[in-house]
Design an enzyme around this catalytic site. Structure first.
Site, PDB file in Angstrom:
ATOM      1  CD  GLU A 278      -3.310   0.587   2.228  1.00 15.83           C
ATOM      2  OE1 GLU A 278      -3.909  -0.479   2.076  1.00 15.83           O
ATOM      3  OE2 GLU A 278      -3.260   1.124   3.124  1.00 15.83           O
ATOM      4  CD  GLU A 281      -2.875   1.162  -4.393  1.00 11.27           C
ATOM      5  OE1 GLU A 281      -2.683   0.289  -3.426  1.00 11.27           O
ATOM      6  OE2 GLU A 281      -3.790   1.479  -5.068  1.00 11.27           O
ATOM      7  CB  CYS A 305      -7.294  -2.757   6.289  1.00 12.61           C
ATOM      8  SG  CYS A 305      -5.869  -1.828   5.638  1.00 12.61           S
ATOM      9  CB  SER A 325      -5.429   1.100  -1.192  1.00 15.94           C
ATOM     10  OG  SER A 325      -4.494  -0.139  -1.412  1.00 15.94           O
ATOM     11  CE  LYS A 364     -10.446  -7.995   8.070  1.00 16.52           C
ATOM     12  NZ  LYS A 364      -9.992  -7.536   6.723  1.00 16.52           N
ATOM     13  CD  GLU A 367     -11.752  -8.637   3.431  1.00 21.46           C
ATOM     14  OE1 GLU A 367     -11.159  -7.455   3.168  1.00 21.46           O
ATOM     15  OE2 GLU A 367     -11.095  -9.308   4.518  1.00 21.46           O
ATOM     16  CD  GLU A 372     -14.185  -9.783  -5.217  1.00 23.18           C
ATOM     17  OE1 GLU A 372     -15.288 -10.200  -5.672  1.00 23.18           O
ATOM     18  OE2 GLU A 372     -14.525  -8.404  -4.674  1.00 23.18           O
ATOM     19  CB  CYS A 522      -9.728  -3.920  14.220  1.00 18.23           C
ATOM     20  SG  CYS A 522      -9.553  -3.471  12.432  1.00 18.23           S
TER      21      CYS A 522
END
Lengths: 589, 394, 157
Positions: A278, A281, A305, A325, A364, A367, A372, A522
Site C-alpha cells: 500500500e 501504491e 483493510c 487502494s 470479514k 469479505e 474475487e 478493529c
C-alpha cells in the site's frame, strides 16, 4: 451546579446531567436496556424508571435531566413493581429460548430477569415464532428475540449513517426491519456488526462458523492454519475472565495450538506486507499525480483493510471506488499466500490447506466469501472466519484454563511481525505504520517522531488530520521534496461519510486517508467481546500501543520474513505476483 | 323529558355560552389584539382560566407565556387538527364552519409569542376539508397583509396515526418522521419543531382564544366552575336521544348531562373517548364534567343496557393495540397483554384472578409509558373492568 | 446526550426530511399505494436511506405499502361505528365486492380496509372512499354508493 436529593441524600451535579448518570455518581446502578453509552438517548424500554417527587408518572432516568431541588427515588416500591412489569412484558414478546441462544449467559434481558426474579411468567406468551434471517454471510437476525430497544437501528443510523435497519410499522406490529422487509443479505448493510455488538439479546448475532472449524480440525487429512488479527490479542481475554486491556498474545497462541491448529500464524505478518504494497501504491500515485500529472490517477487514496468500509463505499459512493487502494486486506493477503507460497514451502497440497482466521469483525466473513478472493481453485482463500467471541467459545468448549496457559510464540514464516503490524488494530494504526515505512523509503530516515510514535494520528476523535512535511528526499523521490503530505484518519462510517462529503464539496483535501468502519477501529469491531464501550475501547487501544512498544521490530519493511517473501516469491512491491495475489478490484453495488 | 323538552333545555343551556360557532369580525378582532399588544394578550388568556381543549388541559396562557419568553430565530404555532380520539368530531365541525376563527386564534398566538410561522396539522381522515381550508387561509393571508402582520399559515396533512395527536409525535410527523412521542423535557415551547419554540394548540382552544380577545376574559371566566372555566364543545354519540355537537358550560354533573342526552336507559358514559374514563350509572350524580372531576376533550359516548361492556372494552383495546406507536414497552406490549388477557379470561383460558393481574398491569402502564397515549390506556381499562367486572369475567 | 462517536452537526441523514410525508402523500393520492420504486425514488431525491423512508411510510395507516386498488374503501371499525352496526356494512361490502375485509378485488378496482375513528361517531357507520366520506350507512345506501362507483368506472372506461 444543581442540587438534588437522591434516595434521601443531597448531592450536587452539573447542569444537564441525566438522572441515570447522577445516580451512577451516587453509587447507584439503575438497570437499562435501550440505553447505550455510544448512542443518543431513546427512553423507550422503560426499565430505568425512577420516582420523582411531585410527578405522577415515573420517569426514565436515562432521558430525564436533573433540575434544582429534584427529589429522586431509584428503589421505591412503585419503581420496583413497574420495572418488574416491564421486564415481564419484554419476556412475553421475546422468544425465551435461553438454553439454545448464542447470548445465553451474556444477555441483558436474561440478567434483568434473574435480578428481578421473574420466576412465574404470568403474562400470555405473545406467540412469536422463530423468524430467522440467515441471508447475510455475517449477521443473523431473529425477530422473535427482538425487544424493540432500537439500539441496532440507532447504531446503524447514528454511528454508521447507513440505516440498513429501521423501525417499521407501529403498535403491536412495530418491528426492526430492512427496506420492505428484504433479507439482510440483500440490503445496503456493511456487515460491520456494530448492531450485533449493541444488541442486548440474541436477536442479532454473527453467523457462526464454529462447527465448520471443528470439523476441519477433526479431519486428519487437512492442514489447518490459523491467522489472528491484531486486535484479537487485546480483547480475547475479556471473554475468558480477564480485565479489559489484558494482552494475551502468548496465551492465545498456546490455546490455538491446543485446539489443534497445525500452524498458528499472525495476520500482523500480512499487515506488514500490506504496508509495503500500500505504501508503494501511495508513492506510485503521488508520483503519477505530482510528477507525471497523470489525470487518471486518483487521490486521495483510501485504505482498503476494513471490509465494512469497502462495502459501504461500494454501496454509497461507487464514484469513489478508484480512490480505494487496490490492496487486499491483510486477512485476504494471508489467505492467498497460505495457499500458494506457504503451501509450497511447507510442501503440502494447497487443496488440503484450510485457512481459518480469527477476526474482531463480522464483515470479514463476507469479505472471505467474495468471489474475487479465490487464488487457488474454487475455494475461498480464507475458508472460515471466526470472531473473537467465537474463538473464546471454542476455547471454553475445550475446557482449558486460559489464564493458566503458558505463553508461546507464533510459528515462523507467516507468523513473524513488527509493531507496525499490531497497531493496525487501532484507528490510526494503518496510517502510522504506513508513515513509518513510506517516510523512510522516501528520505532514508525514520519518521521524525519520538520512539516512532506518530501521536497526531492516534486517538478517538472521529476525524483526525495531520500534515507531514517531507524534506531531505532521496534522489529518486526528489519530486516529493517540500511536499506537505496531507493525511486524515476516520473511524465509524458516519464520520467517513462526513469526510467524503467534505472532499466532494471541496472543503477538504488530502493525499491519503485511513478509514475503519468501526468506532475505534478493529479494537472496537463488531466481532469483539460484548460489551464494548468507550472505556473498554481505550483499554484495548492502550494494550495495542503497549504491544507495539514491546516489539523488537516496529517498522513493516524491517520484517525479515516479509523481506524473504519478496526475495523468494514476490520479487518486488506491486510486481506481477503481487498483482495476482495481493491486489483486488471493487464492485459498485 | 320528551325529546322536544330536551331540545328546549339544550337550547337554553347552549344560549349561555355561544362562542365557538358565533360569527365575529376577525379583522376588527385582530386590530384590537394589535393595539392590546403581546403582554396584554397573554394576560387576558391567562386570566380567562382557559385550559387546553384537546384533552390534556394545560393552561393556554402559561403555554403562550413560556413560548414568548424563549429567545429564538424562529418560532412556530401549530394548530392540532389531528382529532383522532374516538367519539370526538367537534374540531371537524369547527374547521368546516369557523376556520377563519381558527386562523385568527393562531395569529393571536403568533402576536403573543413572536411566532411567524403557523401550521395546521390536519388528520388524513379530514382531507376533504383541504380545499375549503386552503381558500380560508388565502383569504386570511390577505387580511394579515392588510394588517401588516408578519405571519403565515400552511396546512400539512397527517397520514392516519392516532398518536400524532400527541404534540411531540405531531412535531416528529411534521419533521418527516414516524410519529413517535419524544422524551420530555424539553417541551415543545422550548424545543419543538426543528428545535425551535413551538406552541401546539387544539382547534377549539384557538377559537376560544379568539373569543376571549373578542369578548374579554371575564366573559369566559364567568362560565363554568372555579377549576373548569369557560365553555366546551361536546361531541355526543352512542345510545343517545340527541347526538351531535353542543357547546355547553364545563362543570355540569354527568347526571344532568345524561338527562339531557340519554335515551332513558343509560348504563354508562365514556367521558373523554377511548383514553377517558367510563362512568357507571351509580356514579352519574357525583361525577362533575371538568378538570376537577372527569375531564374530557369533548367526547361523550353513552351506552345503554343493551351493550356488552366486554365488547366495548375489547374494541378500545384493539384500537390501542393498533394505534400505539410501539416504541415503549409498557404501551406496545401492555396493550397486547390487556387485549389478549380479557380474551383469555372470556374463553376460560385464564381464571378470574388474572383480571387482578391485568389491573395491576394497567396501573403500571399509567405510570410507566412514555406518553399520554400509553398512560391513558389504563383509564378505560380500569374503569370498565372495575365497574363492570361481571361482564368482563362471564 | 450523544457521545463523541457521533459526528457533530451532521445529525441524522436527510436534512430536508420534512418534505418526506408530503411527497409520499402525493404519490399515494395518485396511485393509492407506494411500491418499492416509489420509495426508492423519494429516498434518492431526499438523500435518505430507503429503509428510513420505508420505516416512516409503514408507520402511517394511510400510506399503504401493499398493492391497493383504484379506490380504497376504509370502513370505520371504532366504537361509535361498531355500536351503530359497522359489521353489517362490512358484510354488505364483502358480498357485493366478493372480497374479505383487507383484500383487493381481482380487477384491482377496490381495496377494502378497516380504519380507526374518522370523526363521524354521531352519524355512523361511516366509511371513506378515497378522500370522500359517507355516513349513516345502511346496507341499501352502501350498495347504492358502491354501484355508483362501479358504474362511474365503467362509464370512464
Amino acid at each position: 451546579m444543581i442540587r438534588i436529593i437522591m434516595n434521601g441524600s443531597p448531592m450536587e451535579v452539573e447542569e444537564g446531567t441525566r438522572v441515570l448518570a447522577a445516580a451512577q455518581d451516587a453509587g447507584v446502578r439503575i438497570p437499562t436496556l435501550c440505553y447505550h453509552k455510544d448512542l443518543c438517548v431513546a427512553g423507550n424500554c422503560r426499565v430505568c424508571l425512577v420516582e420523582v417527587e411531585g410527578q405522577r408518572a415515573l420517569q426514565a432516568a436515562c432521558a430525564l435531566p436533573v433540575s434544582e431541588g429534584m427529589t429522586i427515588r431509584t428503589n421505591s416500591a412503585a419503581v420496583r413493581a413497574a420495572r418488574k412489569h416491564v421486564i415481564e412484558l419484554l419476556l412475553s414478546e421475546h422468544r425465551v429460548d435461553c438454553l439454545k441462544c448464542a447470548r445465553n449467559g451474556n444477555c441483558e434481558l436474561q440478567n434483568l430477569a434473574e435480578e428481578y426474579r421473574v420466576e412465574e411468567r404470568e403474562f400470555i406468551d405473545l406467540g412469536l415464532e422463530r423468524s430467522l434471517d440467515r441471508s447475510s454471510p455475517s449477521i443473523e437476525k431473529d425477530d422473535s428475540k427482538c425487544i424493540r430497544c432500537q439500539r441496532c437501528v440507532r447504531t446503524c443510523t447514528e454511528l454508521q449513517r447507513i440505516s440498513a435497519l429501521t423501525v417499521a410499522h407501529k403498535g403491536s406490529k412495530m418491528r426492526v426491519d430492512t427496506f420492505f422487509g428484504n433479507p439482510l443479505g440483500d440490503v445496503v448493510c456493511s456487515n460491520c456488526g456494530q448492531c450485533v455488538s449493541r444488541c442486548p439479546t440474541g436477536a442479532l448475532v454473527e453467523r457462526s462458523s464454529i462447527d465448520s472449524v471443528w470439523s476441519a480440525l477433526d479431519n486428519p487429512k487437512l492442514h489447518v492454519v490459523v491467522q489472528t488479527a491484531p486486535a484479537v490479542r487485546v480483547s480475547i481475554g475479556e471473554e475468558l475472565g480477564c480485565e479489559p486491556g489484558k494482552r494475551a498474545t502468548g496465551q492465545m497462541v498456546t490455546a490455538l495450538r491446543r485446539l489443534g491448529f497445525d500452524k498458528v500464524f499472525d495476520t500482523d505478518f500480512t499487515a506488514d506486507l500490506t504496508i509495503i504494497e500500500e505504501g508503494h501504491e501511495l508513492l506510485r500515485r503521488l508520483k503519477a499525480k505530482l510528477l507525471d500529472h497523470d489525470e487518471n490517477t486518483v487521490l486521495p487514496m483510501f485504505t482498503s483493510c476494513s471490509p465494512g468500509w469497502v462495502k459501504f463505499l461500494e454501496h454509497q459512493f461507487p464514484e469513489h471506488l478508484e480512490n480505494l487502494s487496490t490492496c487486499k486486506s491483510p486477512q485476504q493477503m494471508f489467505g492467498a499466500l497460505a495457499k500458494t507460497w506457504y503451501a509450497s514451502q511447507a510442501q503440502v497440497d494447497p487443496e488440503n490447506v484450510v485457512v481459518v482466521s480469527i477476526m474482531p469483525c463480522t464483515a470479514k466473513k463476507f469479505e472471505a466469501d467474495r468471489p474475487e478472493m479465490r487464488s487457488v481453485g474454487a475455494r475461498p482463500d480464507v475458508d472460515h472466519v471466526l470472531t473473537t467471541r467465537e474463538l473464546a467459545r471454542m476455547i471454553r468448549q475445550s475446557g482449558f484454563d486460559f489464564g493458566k496457559l503458558e505463553e508461546q510464540a507464533y510459528d515462523t514464516l507467516l507468523g513473524t511481525s513488527t509493531g507496525a503490524g499490531v497497531i493496525f488494530g487501532a484507528t490510526g494504526g494503518v496510517m502510522e505504520a504506513a508513515l513509518r515505512t513510506a517516510y523512510e523509503v522516501v528520505t532514508g530516515r525514520p519518521v521524525p517522531f519520538r520512539n516512532l510514535e506518530i501521536l497526531p494520528v492516534r486517538g478517538m476523535e472521529g476525524i483526525r488530520e495531520a500534515v507531514i512535511p517531507i524534506e531531505g528526499c532521496l534522489p529518486e523521490w526528489s519530486f516529493l521534496e517540500g511536499v506537505d503530505l496531507r493525511i486524515a484518519i476516520t473511524h465509524g462510517l458516519a464520520n467517513a461519510w462526513e469526510l467524503i462529503e467534505g472532499i466532494k464539496a471541496g472543503r477538504l483535501s488530502y493525499h491519503f486517508i485511513e478509514v475503519m468502519a468501526c468506532p475505534g477501529g478493529c479494537l472496537g469491531g463488531g466481532g469483539q467481546p460484548i460489551p464494548t464501550d468507550m472505556e473498554i475501547r481505550l483499554e484495548r487501544m492502550a494494550a495495542i500501543y503497549e504491544e507495539d512498544r514491546q516489539m523488537p521490530l516496529r517498522k513493516s519493511h524491517e520484517n525479515p520474513d516479509v523481506q524473504r517473501l519478496y526475495e523468494e516469491f514476490l520479487k518486488e512491491p506491486l510486481g506481477e505476483k503481487s498483482h495476482e495475489l495481493l491486489h483486488t478490484h471493487y464492485t459498485a453495488r | 323529558m320528551t325529546t322536544k323538552e330536551k331540545w328546549t333545555r339544550l337550547q337554553q343551556q347552549q344560549g349561555r355560552v355561544r362562542m365557538i360557532f358565533e360569527e365575529v369580525d376577525c379583522a376588527a378582532l385582530l386590530r384590537k389584539a394589535i393595539s392590546l399588544g403581546q403582554e396584554s394578550i397573554i394576560e387576558w388568556i391567562e386570566s380567562s382560566g382557559l385550559r387546553g381543549r384537546g384533552g390534556a388541559g394545560f393552561p393556554t396562557g402559561r403555554k403562550w407565556r413560556l413560548a414568548a419568553a424563549q429567545k429564538a430565530d424562529r418560532k412556530f404555532v401549530i394548530c392540532n387538527a389531528d382529532e383522532g380520539e374516538p367519539g370526538t368530531f367537534k374540531d371537524r365541525r369547527i374547521l368546516e364552519e369557523q376556520a377563519i376563527k381558527v386562523c385568527t386564534g393562531m395569529a393571536l398566538c403568533a402576536l403573543a409569542t413572536g411566532a411567524r410561522e403557523g401550521i395546521i396539522y390536519l388528520r388524513a381522515e379530514y382531507s376533504y376539508l383541504l380545499t375549503s381550508l386552503e381558500e380560508t387561509i388565502q383569504e386570511f393571508h390577505l387580511l394579515l397583509k392588510k394588517l401588516d402582520l408578519p405571519f403565515d399559515i400552511v396546512i400539512r396533512s397527517g397520514s392516519g396515526a392516532y398518536v400524532c395527536g400527541e404534540e411531540t409525535a405531531l412535531i416528529e410527523s411534521l419533521e418527516g418522521r414516524r410519529g413517535e412521542p419524544r422524551n420530555k423535557p424539553p417541551f415543545p415551547v422550548e424545543k419543538g419543531l426543528h428545535g425551535f419554540p413551538t406552541v401546539v394548540n387544539n382547534v377549539e382552544t384557538l377559537v376560544y382564544c379568539a373569543m376571549i380577545i373578542e369578548r374579554g376574559a371575564e366573559a369566559f371566566r364567568r362560565l363554568g366552575t372555579k377549576d373548569s372555566q369557560g365553555g366546551k364543545v361536546f361531541s355526543v354519540s352512542g345510545d343517545a336521544d340527541i347526538e351531535g355537537i353542543f357547546e355547553l358550560e364545563l362543570g355540569m354533573s354527568l347526571a344532568s348531562f345524561v338527562d339531557l342526552f340519554g335515551d332513558g336507559d343509560t348504563k354508562a358514559v365514556q367521558v373523554g373517548g377511548s383514553s377517558g374514563h367510563c362512568v357507571p350509572r351509580k356514579k352519574f350524580d357525583e361525577t362533575v364534567i371538568g378538570f376537577e372531576g372527569t375531564p374530557t376533550g369533548g367526547s361523550m359516548m353513552l351506552f345503554n343496557s343493551s351493550r356488552s361492556m366486554y365488547h366495548i372494552l375489547h374494541n378500545y383495546l384493539e384500537f390501542f393495540e393498533e394505534e400505539s406507536c410501539g416504541q415503549c414497552t409498557p404501551c406496545r406490549v401492555g396493550c397486547q397483554q390487556l387485549l389478549r388477557g380479557i380474551e383469555a379470561i372470556k374463553k376460560g383460558e385464564k381464571d378470574a384472578h388474572y383480571l387482578q393481574e391485568l389491573l395491576r398491569l394497567a396501573r403500571t402502564m399509567s405510570v410507566s409509558s412514555k406518553c399520554g397515549l400509553g398512560q391513558s390506556v389504563a383509564n378505560p381499562f380500569i374503569s370498565i373492568a372495575q365497574n363492570f367486572r361481571e361482564e368482563i369475567l362471564y | 446526550m450523544c457521545t463523541k462517536l457521533i459526528p457533530k452537526g451532521s445529525g441524522e441523514p436527510g436534512a430536508g426530511r420534512e418534505a418526506l410525508l408530503p411527497r409520499l402523500q402525493e404519490i399515494h393520492r395518485q396511485k393509492r399505494w407506494l411500491d418499492a420504486d416509489d420509495l426508492l425514488e423519494v429516498a434518492r431525491d431526499l438523500k435518505l436511506s430507503p429503509a428510513i423512508v420505508y420505516g416512516t411510510a409503514s408507520f402511517y395507516s394511510f400510506l399503504d405499502t401493499e398493492p391497493r386498488g383504484k379506490h380504497i374503501i376504509r370502513i370505520c371499525r371504532t366504537i361509535g361505528c361498531y355500536m351503530k352496526g359497522k359489521d353489517e356494512i362490512i358484510r354488505t361490502i364483502e358480498v357485493r365486492l366478493k372480497i374479505r375485509l383487507g383484500e383487493t378485488t381481482r380487477d384491482g378496482r377496490f381495496s377494502f380496509l378497516a380504519a380507526n375513528c374518522m370523526g363521524w361517531c354521531h352519524k355512523g357507520p361511516a366509511m371513506l372512499i378515497d378522500e370522500e366520506v359517507f355516513t349513516e350507512l345502511t346496507p341499501q345506501k352502501t350498495l347504492r354508493i358502491l354501484d355508483e362507483f362501479i358504474r362511474e368506472r365503467k362509464v370512464r372506461a
